[in-house]
Enzyme design. Structure first.
Site, PDB file in Angstrom:
ATOM      1  N   ILE A   1       0.802  -1.225   0.000  1.00 25.79           N
ATOM      2  CA  ILE A   1       0.000   0.000   0.000  1.00 25.79           C
ATOM      3  C   ILE A   1       0.831   1.269   0.000  1.00 25.79           C
ATOM      4  O   ILE A   1       0.284   2.377  -0.024  1.00 25.79           O
ATOM      5  CB  ILE A   1      -0.948   0.020   1.216  1.00 25.79           C
ATOM      6  CG1 ILE A   1      -0.156  -0.136   2.520  1.00 25.79           C
ATOM      7  CG2 ILE A   1      -2.006  -1.053   1.086  1.00 25.79           C
ATOM      8  CD1 ILE A   1      -1.026  -0.042   3.774  1.00 25.79           C
ATOM      9  N   GLY A   2       2.146   1.142   0.010  1.00 31.50           N
ATOM     10  CA  GLY A   2       2.966   2.346  -0.016  1.00 31.50           C
ATOM     11  C   GLY A   2       4.439   2.037  -0.138  1.00 31.50           C
ATOM     12  O   GLY A   2       4.895   0.940   0.201  1.00 31.50           O
TER      13      GLY A   2
ATOM     14  N   PHE B   1      12.775   5.199   2.330  1.00 37.39           N
ATOM     15  CA  PHE B   1      13.391   4.374   3.361  1.00 37.39           C
ATOM     16  C   PHE B   1      12.584   3.126   3.733  1.00 37.39           C
ATOM     17  O   PHE B   1      13.027   2.331   4.559  1.00 37.39           O
ATOM     18  CB  PHE B   1      13.606   5.213   4.633  1.00 37.39           C
ATOM     19  CG  PHE B   1      14.430   6.449   4.411  1.00 37.39           C
ATOM     20  CD1 PHE B   1      15.806   6.363   4.259  1.00 37.39           C
ATOM     21  CD2 PHE B   1      13.835   7.695   4.347  1.00 37.39           C
ATOM     22  CE1 PHE B   1      16.573   7.495   4.050  1.00 37.39           C
ATOM     23  CE2 PHE B   1      14.588   8.837   4.138  1.00 37.39           C
ATOM     24  CZ  PHE B   1      15.969   8.739   3.980  1.00 37.39           C
TER      25      PHE B   1
ATOM     26  N   SER C   1       8.936   0.287   2.734  1.00 36.92           N
ATOM     27  CA  SER C   1       7.742  -0.153   2.009  1.00 36.92           C
ATOM     28  C   SER C   1       6.696  -0.544   3.044  1.00 36.92           C
ATOM     29  O   SER C   1       7.037  -1.027   4.130  1.00 36.92           O
ATOM     30  CB  SER C   1       8.052  -1.358   1.111  1.00 36.92           C
ATOM     31  OG  SER C   1       8.891  -0.986   0.036  1.00 36.92           O
TER      32      SER C   1
ATOM     33  N   LYS D   1       5.387  -2.148   8.156  1.00 32.32           N
ATOM     34  CA  LYS D   1       6.354  -1.239   7.541  1.00 32.32           C
ATOM     35  C   LYS D   1       7.725  -1.890   7.527  1.00 32.32           C
ATOM     36  O   LYS D   1       8.349  -2.091   8.573  1.00 32.32           O
ATOM     37  CB  LYS D   1       6.394   0.088   8.308  1.00 32.32           C
ATOM     38  CG  LYS D   1       7.303   1.136   7.689  1.00 32.32           C
ATOM     39  CD  LYS D   1       7.158   2.476   8.396  1.00 32.32           C
ATOM     40  CE  LYS D   1       8.004   3.540   7.726  1.00 32.32           C
ATOM     41  NZ  LYS D   1       7.838   4.866   8.361  1.00 32.32           N
TER      42      LYS D   1
ATOM     43  N   ASP E   1       7.958  16.549   8.490  1.00 33.94           N
ATOM     44  CA  ASP E   1       7.526  16.191   7.137  1.00 33.94           C
ATOM     45  C   ASP E   1       5.995  16.141   7.062  1.00 33.94           C
ATOM     46  O   ASP E   1       5.419  15.172   6.570  1.00 33.94           O
ATOM     47  CB  ASP E   1       8.127  14.843   6.728  1.00 33.94           C
ATOM     48  CG  ASP E   1       8.081  14.622   5.212  1.00 33.94           C
ATOM     49  OD1 ASP E   1       7.920  15.616   4.467  1.00 33.94           O
ATOM     50  OD2 ASP E   1       8.193  13.464   4.777  1.00 33.94           O
TER      51      ASP E   1
END
Length: 500
Positions: free
Chosen positions: A38-39, A43, A45, A75, A162
């Site tokens: 999903i992403g 740094f 996935s 993650k 961020d």
């Protein structure tokens, strides 16, 4: 190892990737069933997975938006990340586990150099799919959730660094959001403590001391109520024809062709982490004393995108272009004052459309022109909610009545009741827009000391409707949630890493 079912809706390369992850971390398949990717970032996935035993859900039930499906996000942090960076992210997530608007670290598994962090899965909508359709009430709820999350993070002395739409997962139907990705986050440094013991008799810091402190910024002394040494000229930023030609006080040297070989004067260094277009002025100007206020500037950029229905708002390729983009809206006069706060000079010349006082009409004029252009070109559908903002700004800027709504003639209304309801609705929408633009202005204060904090913004008039309705302002987990979380054997400053 058991064979995992083939998912027809998942690309073959993703299925192969998930199979490799099972091989790399064999203990995963006992607890989680990988479903999809999903992403992916620089740094890490992220994969969606099913919590087979439901242990994560039981411990962190308040973080899950639905009790029907027990999904988590795995993650995978790349081995190319430094050990300190991995530890920093996981440790900050552990510290922040007590807020429902911040994704907690539920578990972490380490097998040799491979680290897998387990977080709740949040069913959210991509920002690009709703930012043009969110009404002012929806914008209010979005900002409320985001600021609540940041208020909690900042209360722990942490700078996210961020803040952007992709790092704030939001579900418009539920009106719930969660702040994620603390890979660039840092603890805020108390810079005032660092200057203790360096004061001269006249309550100043010596020039020698300043030159040897790469992250020193005069704004630290201003915050401490100290005075800067007289006769010391700071470095200069000069932009001509869109290029930086003078820097670090080296006049008459074209730095676009390189730096002097034997230059020994202090070069400003500062953390530039973050995403282009969302960096605050003090980040662009290499202030070494950055605070949580840089996150508030990023919040302002998001709000500007929501009001103008334009995303991304800023598309600069480097810091120079970023400064010019800010000049085009706020004017070079404000940027020059901002640079002076950080011990810099700032000059802009020979650049079209860069004015001293900024965009005509300020932020309201800027948003109005963006919306008006789309209205003229017919890019908004007839039912677009954007017309409300456009109509408000039209009256505010041109008819000079900010709150009073325009109503159709009485003969166009079915009844007085209809007229009353429409007037009441428009007055509320007009009022929301009025306070929303005030909030926007507070986010875009150039001086970080004067820029509002997340807590101050939460208590602004824009959110009175939510506070009056009893919306929670804390977002803390309940005592039951905390009691059900097993932290045994974990020190206060450590994160639980389970070796496979």
């Amino acid at each position: 190892m058991s064979v995992k079912p083939v998912r027809n809706n998942v690309p073959e390369e993703i299925q192969e990737e998930m199979s490799r992850l099972y091989e790399e971390v064999p203990t995963l398949e006992d607890d989680y069933e990988l479903l999809d990717k999903i992403g992916e970032g620089t740094f890490s996935s992220v994969y969606k997975a099913k919590d087979l035993k439901g242990k994560i859900y039981q411990k962190y039930a308040s973080h899950f938006w639905s009790s029907e499906a027990k999904y988590v996000a795995l993650k995978k942090i790349y081995v190319t990340s430094s050990p300190q960076r991995i530890y920093n992210e996981l440790n900050l997530l552990y510290i922040l586990a007590g807020c429902i608007r911040v994704a907690p670290l539920c578990d972490a598994t380490r097998v040799r150099d491979q680290v897998i962090a387990v977080l709740p899965y949040y069913q959210h909508e991509e920002f690009r799919n709703f930012y043009r359709d969110l009404p002012i009430k929806g914008i209010k709820k979005y900002m409320w959730e985001l600021l609540q999350a940041l208020n909690f993070v900042h209360s722990k002395g942490i700078i996210h660094r961020d803040v952007k739409p992709t790092n704030f997962l939001y579900n418009p139907e539920l009106g719930r959001g969660v702040l994620v990705d603390f890979g660039l986050a840092e603890m805020q440094v108390n810079y005032l403590d660092e200057i203790n013991g360096q004061l001269n008799d006249d309550n100043t810091i010596s020039v020698k001391e300043r030159r040897h402190q790469e992250q020193f910024c005069p704004c630290i002394m201003r915050e401490a109520g100290l005075s800067a040494p007289h006769g010391v000229s700071g470095p200069m930023i000069t932009i001509q024809n869109g290029k930086v030609v003078h820097l670090n006080g080296l006049n008459n040297i074209d730095l676009t062709k390189g730096y002097p070989k034997y230059e020994t004067r202090r070069v400003k260094r500062a953390n530039r982490a973050g995403t282009r277009g969302f960096r605050a002025p003090e980040v662009l100007m290499k202030c070494g004393a950055q605070t949580t206020k840089i996150d508030i500037w990023s919040v302002g950029v998001i709000l500007l995108s929501l009001l103008s229905r334009r995303f991304p708002m800023f598309q600069s390729l480097d810091d120079t272009d970023s400064l010019l983009e800010l000049c085009s809206i706020f004017g070079w006069k404000k940027l020059k004052k901002c640079a002076n706060i950080h011990g810099l000079g700032f000059e802009v010349s020979n650049i079209q459309n860069i004015k001293e006082e900024g965009y005509p009409g300020g932020l309201k004029g800027f948003v109005y022109d963006l919306l008006n252009k789309e209205c003229e070109e017919g890019t908004f559908p007839e039912y677009s909610i954007s017309f409300e903002t456009h109509c408000y700004l039209s009256q505010e800027l041109h008819d000079k009545v900010s709150i009073e709504p325009k109503l159709p003639n009485g003969e166009d209304m079915k009844s007085r009741a209809d007229a009353y309801q429409l007037k009441k609705y428009q007055e509320e929408i007009w009022s929301d827009h009025f306070w929303c633009f005030q909030l926007l202005q507070q986010c875009f204060e150039m001086d970080p000391q004067k820029r509002s904090s997340a807590d101050e913004l939460i208590h602004s008039a824009f959110f009175y409707e939510l506070t009056d309705a009893g919306e929670t302002t804390e977002g803390e987990m309940t005592d039951d949630d905390l009691n059900n979380t097993d932290y045994s054997g974990v020190e206060d400053n450590d994160v639980l890493l389970i070796s496979g």
